[in-house]
Design a protein around this motif. Structure first.
Motif, PDB file in Angstrom:
ATOM      1  N   GLY A 182       0.792  -1.225   0.000  1.00  0.00           N
ATOM      2  CA  GLY A 182       0.000   0.000   0.000  1.00  0.00           C
ATOM      3  C   GLY A 182       0.821   1.271   0.000  1.00  0.00           C
ATOM      4  O   GLY A 182       0.367   2.304   0.500  1.00  0.00           O
ATOM      5  N   ASP A 183       2.023   1.227  -0.573  1.00  0.00           N
ATOM      6  CA  ASP A 183       2.877   2.414  -0.624  1.00  0.00           C
ATOM      7  C   ASP A 183       2.411   3.370  -1.721  1.00  0.00           C
ATOM      8  O   ASP A 183       2.084   2.942  -2.835  1.00  0.00           O
ATOM      9  CB  ASP A 183       4.327   2.013  -0.917  1.00  0.00           C
ATOM     10  CG  ASP A 183       4.930   1.184   0.198  1.00  0.00           C
ATOM     11  OD1 ASP A 183       4.883   1.620   1.352  1.00  0.00           O
ATOM     12  OD2 ASP A 183       5.451   0.085  -0.096  1.00  0.00           O
ATOM     13  N   TRP A 184       2.438   4.661  -1.422  1.00  0.00           N
ATOM     14  CA  TRP A 184       2.117   5.677  -2.416  1.00  0.00           C
ATOM     15  C   TRP A 184       3.243   5.756  -3.443  1.00  0.00           C
ATOM     16  O   TRP A 184       4.412   5.753  -3.078  1.00  0.00           O
ATOM     17  CB  TRP A 184       1.930   7.042  -1.757  1.00  0.00           C
ATOM     18  CG  TRP A 184       0.627   7.174  -1.037  1.00  0.00           C
ATOM     19  CD1 TRP A 184       0.403   6.989   0.294  1.00  0.00           C
ATOM     20  CD2 TRP A 184      -0.632   7.515  -1.609  1.00  0.00           C
ATOM     21  NE1 TRP A 184      -0.918   7.185   0.582  1.00  0.00           N
ATOM     22  CE2 TRP A 184      -1.583   7.515  -0.567  1.00  0.00           C
ATOM     23  CE3 TRP A 184      -1.044   7.821  -2.901  1.00  0.00           C
ATOM     24  CZ2 TRP A 184      -2.927   7.817  -0.778  1.00  0.00           C
ATOM     25  CZ3 TRP A 184      -2.388   8.121  -3.108  1.00  0.00           C
ATOM     26  CH2 TRP A 184      -3.305   8.118  -2.060  1.00  0.00           C
ATOM     27  N   HIS A 185       2.873   5.840  -4.716  1.00  0.00           N
ATOM     28  CA  HIS A 185       3.829   5.981  -5.807  1.00  0.00           C
ATOM     29  C   HIS A 185       3.163   6.823  -6.901  1.00  0.00           C
ATOM     30  O   HIS A 185       2.004   7.213  -6.768  1.00  0.00           O
ATOM     31  CB  HIS A 185       4.286   4.613  -6.328  1.00  0.00           C
ATOM     32  CG  HIS A 185       3.156   3.700  -6.669  1.00  0.00           C
ATOM     33  ND1 HIS A 185       2.451   2.977  -5.719  1.00  0.00           N
ATOM     34  CD2 HIS A 185       2.582   3.386  -7.855  1.00  0.00           C
ATOM     35  CE1 HIS A 185       1.504   2.268  -6.314  1.00  0.00           C
ATOM     36  NE2 HIS A 185       1.564   2.507  -7.608  1.00  0.00           N
ATOM     37  N   ARG A 186       3.907   7.125  -7.964  1.00  0.00           N
ATOM     38  CA  ARG A 186       3.414   8.032  -8.987  1.00  0.00           C
ATOM     39  C   ARG A 186       3.082   7.305 -10.298  1.00  0.00           C
ATOM     40  O   ARG A 186       3.787   6.382 -10.680  1.00  0.00           O
ATOM     41  CB  ARG A 186       4.447   9.126  -9.270  1.00  0.00           C
ATOM     42  CG  ARG A 186       4.604  10.086  -8.114  1.00  0.00           C
ATOM     43  CD  ARG A 186       5.660  11.122  -8.399  1.00  0.00           C
ATOM     44  NE  ARG A 186       5.691  12.129  -7.341  1.00  0.00           N
ATOM     45  CZ  ARG A 186       6.580  13.108  -7.279  1.00  0.00           C
ATOM     46  NH1 ARG A 186       7.514  13.225  -8.223  1.00  0.00           N
ATOM     47  NH2 ARG A 186       6.538  13.979  -6.294  1.00  0.00           N
ATOM     48  N   THR A 187       2.016   7.800 -10.942  1.00  0.00           N
ATOM     49  CA  THR A 187       1.611   7.288 -12.247  1.00  0.00           C
ATOM     50  C   THR A 187       1.178   8.453 -13.136  1.00  0.00           C
ATOM     51  O   THR A 187       0.923   9.556 -12.650  1.00  0.00           O
ATOM     52  CB  THR A 187       0.434   6.290 -12.139  1.00  0.00           C
ATOM     53  OG1 THR A 187      -0.687   6.956 -11.562  1.00  0.00           O
ATOM     54  CG2 THR A 187       0.795   5.069 -11.321  1.00  0.00           C
TER      55      THR A 187
ATOM     56  N   ALA B  88      -6.843   1.805  -5.081  1.00  0.00           N
ATOM     57  CA  ALA B  88      -7.524   0.591  -5.537  1.00  0.00           C
ATOM     58  C   ALA B  88      -7.103  -0.556  -4.631  1.00  0.00           C
ATOM     59  O   ALA B  88      -5.915  -0.876  -4.540  1.00  0.00           O
ATOM     60  CB  ALA B  88      -7.165   0.281  -6.978  1.00  0.00           C
ATOM     61  N   ILE B  89      -8.069  -1.134  -3.966  1.00  0.00           N
ATOM     62  CA  ILE B  89      -7.769  -2.216  -3.025  1.00  0.00           C
ATOM     63  C   ILE B  89      -8.552  -3.458  -3.430  1.00  0.00           C
ATOM     64  O   ILE B  89      -9.771  -3.399  -3.614  1.00  0.00           O
ATOM     65  CB  ILE B  89      -8.107  -1.799  -1.581  1.00  0.00           C
ATOM     66  CG1 ILE B  89      -7.229  -0.596  -1.184  1.00  0.00           C
ATOM     67  CG2 ILE B  89      -7.934  -2.966  -0.615  1.00  0.00           C
ATOM     68  CD1 ILE B  89      -7.572   0.039   0.130  1.00  0.00           C
ATOM     69  N   ASP B  90      -7.825  -4.564  -3.599  1.00  0.00           N
ATOM     70  CA  ASP B  90      -8.424  -5.860  -3.891  1.00  0.00           C
ATOM     71  C   ASP B  90      -7.683  -6.897  -3.057  1.00  0.00           C
ATOM     72  O   ASP B  90      -6.633  -7.407  -3.452  1.00  0.00           O
ATOM     73  CB  ASP B  90      -8.328  -6.169  -5.382  1.00  0.00           C
ATOM     74  CG  ASP B  90      -9.046  -7.458  -5.763  1.00  0.00           C
ATOM     75  OD1 ASP B  90      -9.408  -8.258  -4.850  1.00  0.00           O
ATOM     76  OD2 ASP B  90      -9.240  -7.683  -6.963  1.00  0.00           O
TER      77      ASP B  90
ATOM     78  N   ASP C  32      -3.156  -0.626  -3.943  1.00  0.00           N
ATOM     79  CA  ASP C  32      -2.526   0.309  -4.862  1.00  0.00           C
ATOM     80  C   ASP C  32      -2.895   1.734  -4.497  1.00  0.00           C
ATOM     81  O   ASP C  32      -4.079   2.082  -4.473  1.00  0.00           O
ATOM     82  CB  ASP C  32      -2.980  -0.034  -6.286  1.00  0.00           C
ATOM     83  CG  ASP C  32      -2.239   0.750  -7.338  1.00  0.00           C
ATOM     84  OD1 ASP C  32      -1.118   1.216  -7.073  1.00  0.00           O
ATOM     85  OD2 ASP C  32      -2.783   0.894  -8.441  1.00  0.00           O
ATOM     86  N   ARG C  33      -1.886   2.546  -4.226  1.00  0.00           N
ATOM     87  CA  ARG C  33      -2.093   3.961  -3.897  1.00  0.00           C
ATOM     88  C   ARG C  33      -1.202   4.791  -4.801  1.00  0.00           C
ATOM     89  O   ARG C  33       0.016   4.672  -4.749  1.00  0.00           O
ATOM     90  CB  ARG C  33      -1.784   4.211  -2.435  1.00  0.00           C
ATOM     91  CG  ARG C  33      -2.794   3.543  -1.512  1.00  0.00           C
ATOM     92  CD  ARG C  33      -2.578   3.925  -0.065  1.00  0.00           C
ATOM     93  NE  ARG C  33      -3.666   3.447   0.740  1.00  0.00           N
ATOM     94  CZ  ARG C  33      -3.679   2.279   1.390  1.00  0.00           C
ATOM     95  NH1 ARG C  33      -2.641   1.468   1.314  1.00  0.00           N
ATOM     96  NH2 ARG C  33      -4.715   1.923   2.109  1.00  0.00           N
ATOM     97  N   GLU C  34      -1.843   5.627  -5.628  1.00  0.00           N
ATOM     98  CA  GLU C  34      -1.119   6.364  -6.662  1.00  0.00           C
ATOM     99  C   GLU C  34      -1.418   7.858  -6.608  1.00  0.00           C
ATOM    100  O   GLU C  34      -2.567   8.257  -6.413  1.00  0.00           O
ATOM    101  CB  GLU C  34      -1.535   5.868  -8.051  1.00  0.00           C
ATOM    102  CG  GLU C  34      -1.381   4.399  -8.275  1.00  0.00           C
ATOM    103  CD  GLU C  34      -1.977   3.934  -9.593  1.00  0.00           C
ATOM    104  OE1 GLU C  34      -2.610   4.758 -10.311  1.00  0.00           O
ATOM    105  OE2 GLU C  34      -1.835   2.744  -9.914  1.00  0.00           O
ATOM    106  N   HIS C  35      -0.383   8.645  -6.834  1.00  0.00           N
ATOM    107  CA  HIS C  35      -0.528  10.067  -7.141  1.00  0.00           C
ATOM    108  C   HIS C  35      -0.436  10.143  -8.661  1.00  0.00           C
ATOM    109  O   HIS C  35       0.640   9.972  -9.230  1.00  0.00           O
ATOM    110  CB  HIS C  35       0.587  10.889  -6.501  1.00  0.00           C
ATOM    111  CG  HIS C  35       0.620  10.820  -5.007  1.00  0.00           C
ATOM    112  ND1 HIS C  35      -0.391  11.336  -4.218  1.00  0.00           N
ATOM    113  CD2 HIS C  35       1.538  10.300  -4.154  1.00  0.00           C
ATOM    114  CE1 HIS C  35      -0.078  11.149  -2.939  1.00  0.00           C
ATOM    115  NE2 HIS C  35       1.075  10.519  -2.879  1.00  0.00           N
ATOM    116  N   ALA C  36      -1.575  10.365  -9.312  1.00  0.00           N
ATOM    117  CA  ALA C  36      -1.634  10.292 -10.772  1.00  0.00           C
ATOM    118  C   ALA C  36      -1.750  11.678 -11.396  1.00  0.00           C
ATOM    119  O   ALA C  36      -2.630  12.463 -11.030  1.00  0.00           O
ATOM    120  CB  ALA C  36      -2.825   9.437 -11.209  1.00  0.00           C
ATOM    121  N   ALA C  37      -0.868  11.948 -12.342  1.00  0.00           N
ATOM    122  CA  ALA C  37      -0.982  13.141 -13.172  1.00  0.00           C
ATOM    123  C   ALA C  37      -1.879  12.777 -14.349  1.00  0.00           C
ATOM    124  O   ALA C  37      -1.672  11.746 -14.996  1.00  0.00           O
ATOM    125  CB  ALA C  37       0.387  13.593 -13.665  1.00  0.00           C
ATOM    126  N   VAL C  38      -2.871  13.611 -14.615  1.00  0.00           N
ATOM    127  CA  VAL C  38      -3.838  13.338 -15.669  1.00  0.00           C
ATOM    128  C   VAL C  38      -3.559  14.257 -16.858  1.00  0.00           C
ATOM    129  O   VAL C  38      -3.424  15.470 -16.704  1.00  0.00           O
ATOM    130  CB  VAL C  38      -5.284  13.546 -15.167  1.00  0.00           C
ATOM    131  CG1 VAL C  38      -6.292  13.287 -16.274  1.00  0.00           C
ATOM    132  CG2 VAL C  38      -5.556  12.651 -13.958  1.00  0.00           C
TER     133      VAL C  38
END
Length: 185
Positions: free
Chosen positions: A27-32, A105-107, A114-120
């Motif tokens: 559950g670590d934050w990462h970038r997408t 997103a957790i399953d 899944d923990r993401e900082h997402a640039a859109v």
């Protein structure tokens, strides 16, 4: 082994990397980067996740994208992912930054936290489906659907396709694209 840089909940770097699988398990934050691909008829490009994918096989994604490599910028990742997944390299000025979205997103069934900082980003194309080159191990199919239709489904919860979760963050991503283009969707 794919390594991800790890960040805190406020998107500040923590100074270390982890294997992607471990970051998703822990559950670590990462970038997408997430890229909404729209054609000139304001139809969003949907991509069917390959059936052999570890997470969420056979789900429809409303954007292309992926994880940043260590030291990579959000924009460089967006360009790389577009080229890898659909075989198109954006020219200078064709990517439009829309903002940031936090995705969780957790399953538990597959140990995905899944923990993401997402640039859109938004990427406009004037292409037919046959002009894309799908990444064989990532994408099983492509189709265009009107952005307004997909947004209606996300808002109502009445889905005609199995879209990747989490629906709230992807609805936000699509709303950002509609707002940027001033589309009444």
């Amino acid at each position: 082994m794919e390594l991800l840089e790890i960040f805190d909940a406020q998107n500040r770097p923590l100074g270390f990397t982890k294997p992607k699988h471990d970051a998703h398990r822990d559950g670590d934050w990462h970038r997408t980067s997430e890229i909404v691909v729209l054609n000139t008829q304001n139809e969003v490009l949907l991509s069917l996740r390959h059936p052999d994918k570890r997470y969420l096989p056979n789900y429809w994604d409303v954007c292309v994208g992926g994880h940043l490599d260590p030291g990579e910028t959000y924009e460089a990742c967006a360009i790389r992912e577009i080229e890898e997944e659909i075989g198109v390299r954006p020219e200078a000025g064709e990517l439009h930054f829309l903002g940031m979205v936090d995705v969780e997103a957790i399953d538990e069934a597959v140990s995905l936290f899944d923990r993401e900082h997402a640039a859109v980003y938004l990427f406009r194309v004037d292409r037919t489906l046959g002009q894309f080159v799908m990444q064989p191990d990532e994408v099983a199919d492509l189709r265009f659907r009107p952005l307004a239709t997909v947004l209606d489904e996300y808002r109502s919860g009445a889905y005609s396709l199995s879209y990747t979760p989490p629906q709230a963050s992807y609805r936000q991503t699509l709303e950002m694209a509609a707002e940027f283009l001033k589309i009444d969707a």
